[in-house]
Design a protein around this motif. Sequence first.
Motif, mmCIF file in Angstrom:
data_model
loop_
_atom_site.group_PDB
_atom_site.id
_atom_site.type_symbol
_atom_site.label_atom_id
_atom_site.label_comp_id
_atom_site.label_asym_id
_atom_site.label_seq_id
_atom_site.Cartn_x
_atom_site.Cartn_y
_atom_site.Cartn_z
ATOM 1 N N GLN A 149 22.607 16.741 84.470
ATOM 2 C CA GLN A 149 23.580 15.666 84.593
ATOM 3 C C GLN A 149 24.561 15.933 85.724
ATOM 4 O O GLN A 149 25.018 15.008 86.390
ATOM 5 C CB GLN A 149 24.334 15.444 83.278
ATOM 6 C CG GLN A 149 25.134 14.143 83.284
ATOM 7 C CD GLN A 149 25.859 13.888 81.992
ATOM 8 O OE1 GLN A 149 26.765 14.632 81.615
ATOM 9 N NE2 GLN A 149 25.485 12.823 81.291
ATOM 10 N N ARG A 150 24.865 17.201 85.984
ATOM 11 C CA ARG A 150 25.757 17.515 87.102
ATOM 12 C C ARG A 150 25.062 17.269 88.433
ATOM 13 O O ARG A 150 25.693 16.849 89.409
ATOM 14 C CB ARG A 150 26.210 18.987 87.020
ATOM 15 C CG ARG A 150 27.286 19.317 88.070
ATOM 16 C CD ARG A 150 28.546 18.568 87.744
ATOM 17 N NE ARG A 150 29.563 18.680 88.774
ATOM 18 C CZ ARG A 150 29.758 17.788 89.737
ATOM 19 N NH1 ARG A 150 28.977 16.730 89.827
ATOM 20 N NH2 ARG A 150 30.730 17.944 90.612
ATOM 21 N N LEU A 157 25.200 7.424 86.649
ATOM 22 C CA LEU A 157 25.407 7.621 85.217
ATOM 23 C C LEU A 157 25.317 6.296 84.471
ATOM 24 O O LEU A 157 25.667 5.240 85.002
ATOM 25 C CB LEU A 157 26.768 8.259 84.959
ATOM 26 C CG LEU A 157 27.060 9.585 85.668
ATOM 27 C CD1 LEU A 157 28.472 10.056 85.319
ATOM 28 C CD2 LEU A 157 26.033 10.641 85.292
ATOM 29 N N GLN A 158 24.895 6.365 83.212
ATOM 30 C CA GLN A 158 24.858 5.173 82.370
ATOM 31 C C GLN A 158 26.224 4.858 81.780
ATOM 32 O O GLN A 158 26.614 3.693 81.699
ATOM 33 C CB GLN A 158 23.849 5.377 81.239
ATOM 34 C CG GLN A 158 22.408 5.468 81.704
ATOM 35 C CD GLN A 158 21.491 5.809 80.546
ATOM 36 O OE1 GLN A 158 21.575 6.890 79.979
ATOM 37 N NE2 GLN A 158 20.618 4.882 80.191
ATOM 38 N N LEU A 159 26.939 5.890 81.324
ATOM 39 C CA LEU A 159 28.288 5.724 80.815
ATOM 40 C C LEU A 159 29.282 6.014 81.937
ATOM 41 O O LEU A 159 28.901 6.391 83.048
ATOM 42 C CB LEU A 159 28.510 6.643 79.615
ATOM 43 C CG LEU A 159 27.635 6.312 78.399
ATOM 44 C CD1 LEU A 159 27.774 7.389 77.327
ATOM 45 C CD2 LEU A 159 27.979 4.951 77.819
ATOM 46 N N ALA A 232 14.202 10.984 87.932
ATOM 47 C CA ALA A 232 14.788 12.095 87.181
ATOM 48 C C ALA A 232 16.222 12.363 87.619
ATOM 49 O O ALA A 232 16.935 13.119 86.964
ATOM 50 C CB ALA A 232 13.948 13.354 87.363
ATOM 51 N N TYR A 233 16.663 11.759 88.722
ATOM 52 C CA TYR A 233 18.004 11.996 89.254
ATOM 53 C C TYR A 233 18.944 10.822 89.039
ATOM 54 O O TYR A 233 20.002 10.760 89.655
ATOM 55 C CB TYR A 233 17.927 12.351 90.744
ATOM 56 C CG TYR A 233 17.433 13.757 90.954
ATOM 57 C CD1 TYR A 233 18.314 14.830 90.990
ATOM 58 C CD2 TYR A 233 16.076 14.022 91.080
ATOM 59 C CE1 TYR A 233 17.859 16.130 91.168
ATOM 60 C CE2 TYR A 233 15.604 15.313 91.261
ATOM 61 C CZ TYR A 233 16.501 16.357 91.299
ATOM 62 O OH TYR A 233 16.036 17.641 91.458
ATOM 63 N N PHE A 234 18.589 9.878 88.184
ATOM 64 C CA PHE A 234 19.547 8.868 87.728
ATOM 65 C C PHE A 234 19.214 8.528 86.281
ATOM 66 O O PHE A 234 18.076 8.648 85.837
ATOM 67 C CB PHE A 234 19.539 7.614 88.616
ATOM 68 C CG PHE A 234 18.215 6.913 88.717
ATOM 69 C CD1 PHE A 234 17.770 6.058 87.722
ATOM 70 C CD2 PHE A 234 17.416 7.099 89.838
ATOM 71 C CE1 PHE A 234 16.550 5.405 87.828
ATOM 72 C CE2 PHE A 234 16.194 6.445 89.956
ATOM 73 C CZ PHE A 234 15.766 5.591 88.945
ATOM 74 N N GLU A 235 20.248 8.139 85.545
ATOM 75 C CA GLU A 235 20.085 7.902 84.119
ATOM 76 C C GLU A 235 19.571 6.492 83.853
ATOM 77 O O GLU A 235 19.839 5.551 84.604
ATOM 78 C CB GLU A 235 21.412 8.134 83.397
ATOM 79 C CG GLU A 235 21.889 9.581 83.498
ATOM 80 C CD GLU A 235 23.192 9.829 82.782
ATOM 81 O OE1 GLU A 235 23.607 11.003 82.709
ATOM 82 O OE2 GLU A 235 23.797 8.858 82.285
ATOM 83 N N GLY A 236 18.851 6.328 82.739
ATOM 84 C CA GLY A 236 18.303 5.030 82.362
ATOM 85 C C GLY A 236 16.965 4.774 83.031
ATOM 86 O O GLY A 236 16.703 5.260 84.132
ATOM 87 N N ASP A 237 16.123 4.008 82.362
ATOM 88 C CA ASP A 237 14.803 3.701 82.922
ATOM 89 C C ASP A 237 14.847 2.397 83.705
ATOM 90 O O ASP A 237 14.262 1.384 83.320
ATOM 91 C CB ASP A 237 13.758 3.621 81.799
ATOM 92 C CG ASP A 237 12.345 3.460 82.355
ATOM 93 O OD1 ASP A 237 12.142 3.747 83.554
ATOM 94 O OD2 ASP A 237 11.458 3.036 81.596
ATOM 95 N N LEU A 238 15.537 2.411 84.841
ATOM 96 C CA LEU A 238 15.652 1.207 85.663
ATOM 97 C C LEU A 238 14.339 0.829 86.316
ATOM 98 O O LEU A 238 14.125 -0.331 86.667
ATOM 99 C CB LEU A 238 16.729 1.405 86.741
ATOM 100 C CG LEU A 238 18.161 1.073 86.324
ATOM 101 C CD1 LEU A 238 18.654 2.025 85.244
ATOM 102 C CD2 LEU A 238 19.103 1.117 87.528
ATOM 103 N N MET A 239 13.445 1.793 86.513
ATOM 104 C CA MET A 239 12.154 1.518 87.144
ATOM 105 C C MET A 239 11.097 1.081 86.124
ATOM 106 O O MET A 239 9.990 0.738 86.487
ATOM 107 C CB MET A 239 11.654 2.758 87.881
ATOM 108 C CG MET A 239 12.562 3.244 88.996
ATOM 109 S SD MET A 239 12.758 2.033 90.323
ATOM 110 C CE MET A 239 14.445 1.470 90.023
ATOM 111 N N ARG A 240 11.446 1.106 84.847
ATOM 112 C CA ARG A 240 10.523 0.732 83.766
ATOM 113 C C ARG A 240 9.175 1.439 83.943
ATOM 114 O O ARG A 240 8.169 0.842 84.309
ATOM 115 C CB ARG A 240 10.323 -0.780 83.701
ATOM 116 C CG ARG A 240 11.571 -1.527 83.314
ATOM 117 C CD ARG A 240 11.320 -2.994 82.981
ATOM 118 N NE ARG A 240 12.529 -3.572 82.432
ATOM 119 C CZ ARG A 240 12.892 -3.513 81.152
ATOM 120 N NH1 ARG A 240 12.117 -2.880 80.295
ATOM 121 N NH2 ARG A 240 14.012 -4.065 80.741
#
Length: 405
Positions: A149-150, A157-159, A232-240
Amino acid sequence: MNKQFILFLFLILSTFSFGQIIKYDTLRETQYAALPYYSYGKGLGLTSPDSIFQLNIRFRMQNRATFYEDEFGDESIDAQIRRLRLRFDGYVGNPKFMYSIQLSFAPEDVGELEDGGNINIIRDAVVVYKPNEHWDFSFGQTKLPGNRQRLNSSGGLQLTDRTINNAKFNIDRDFGLQIHNTNEFEDKLSYNFRGSISMGEGRNWTDNNDTGLALTGKAELYPFGSFKKTGAYFEGDLMRETKPKLMLSAAYSQNNQAKRERGQLGKELFASRTMRSVFGDLIFKYDGWAFMSAFMTRMADDPVTVNPEDANDIRYVFVGKGVDFQGSYLFKNNFEVIGRYSNQWVDDEIRNFEPNTQQFSLGLTKYIWEHAFKLQAEATYETHDYFLDENTNNWYVRFQVEIGI
């Protein structure tokens, strides 16, 4: 006679006009040849005509408003620019020789300027040599290969912020040498190795009077292949992800003769201490679903230090451990719901000074342009369990706008 004169005049004017066109086109080509080429992808890119340098410019901004209430019913409202970053990267001479510079300007990024201290505008200033797709060598100040996460940008980030465990246990940025070995493939087993030798005192630190260094190593495993677009370097499955994707990683860092409470962060200790940190991460993504889990710990012998001039003045290494769990689902309309739970335990040596902490967060994010432009709402509840059974409960609600290129 008149016809001959008219024909002669027509030839003269035609020749003059043709000559003007040639001169204009030649001048225009000469001017264009001296100008850089522009591109718009991730930021604004400029490349010299002879391709001997490239510059990419990006910025991002986080504006937020937060309502807090603590255990005693005290209420407050805070509105601020949480982050304001400007980034430059590219190459010079050859695409194998790259650079990255990141500057920060928001108050919480820069921090208070102390007497004799250095201002913290510089976040990253690193030169990278990448001889091929599998290896790169970097020298300068940048993030160490610690917890995932760092390593993710705060813009990914998602939050609205990272976890309480990241805040206490991460190894942050440092000046030194890093070596990365990357072996990522779309649909088969992939793996990466990261290693670094750094100063151990954090960013923009210049008061070094010993030979203590920080040694960090990390291994990453992708059993089903790499994520889409470095997911793997951003949160959430934006690429589905159309197929299940998983990342497992472990890292170890030893900071010898560290001078600060959290290694690369915190106030200066009254005596140096050697710190050992361990990190474990898991990321899973599939069809809009995402799950992350993390483990972090810091260890040190005799973590409490005492002011030799005042026995009541103490500073200590933040030793303990923590776990994070975070899950989310992204709807087809690009609204995402996120839940997170974090638990943090401090070691017995500092239990008198620090509480065990739990945090529960629920968020709703609307992605307008992926992570580069999004609206975020979050509600967080936090409990503190102090050594003398004095428990406190705090909560906040927050709205944040993130925008950048």
